[in-house]
Design an enzyme around this catalytic site. Structure first.
Site, PDB file in Angstrom:
ATOM      1  CB  CYS A  68      -0.917  -0.064   1.230  1.00 55.90           C
ATOM      2  SG  CYS A  68      -1.620   1.491   1.779  1.00 55.90           S
ATOM      3  CB  CYS A  71       0.496   1.846   4.114  1.00 57.60           C
ATOM      4  SG  CYS A  71      -1.226   1.323   4.133  1.00 57.60           S
TER       5      CYS A  71
END
Ligand code: ZN
Length: 144
Positions: A68, A71
């Site tokens: 991600c 993230c």
């Protein structure tokens, strides 16, 4: 005199009693001597999660995954927040790929997700990354 705070060790999960006035003195675990309140986020897993939810300091969990990009972009912000909130709030990272059933129990639908626990109970949740000032403001709204 206020009662000592109960804080779990991030390494051995042992509960330590730390006087409030000593929180800033880099207290170490009575059992394994690991620093109890490191200036960086600690890694949470399925096996230690319930132990790490215990204690008197709030726990802010960043649910993330390696694939991600948002993230990964948020990771340095979260690390900076850990330094600034040291002694007031504990910060932990939960890898949703490595701990899928726990992520499922927490009802994670998107990452990154931020979940704030007080006394082992979820009190606030934020989906998506925040810049550091907004993250700190959001936590202030939660009394941190
Ligand atoms: Zn320990």
């Amino acid at each position: 005199m206020t009662a000592p705070l109960l804080i779990p060790c991030p390494h051995c999960n042992g509960l330590n009693r730390i006087p409030a006035g000593r929180l800033g003195d880099a207290p170490r675990c009575g059992r394994c001597k690991t620093e109890i309140l490191p200036a960086a986020p600690v890694e949470l897993t399925q096996s230690c999660f319930s132990s790490q939810l215990r204690g008197d300091l709030p726990l802010l969990v960043d649910v993330w995954a390696d694939w991600c990009a948002p993230c990964r972009a948020f990771a340095p912000v979260f690390a900076q927040a850990a330094g600034q909130l040291r002694g007031r709030c504990r910060l932990g990272k939960l890898d949703s790929e490595a701990n899928p059933s726990l992520a499922g129990q927490l009802g994670i639908r998107s990452i990154p997700s931020l979940i704030l626990f007080k006394g082992g109970v979820e009190v606030a949740r934020q989906s998506g990354a925040l810049p550091l000032p907004q993250l700190l403001a959001w936590l202030r709204q939660q009394g941190i």
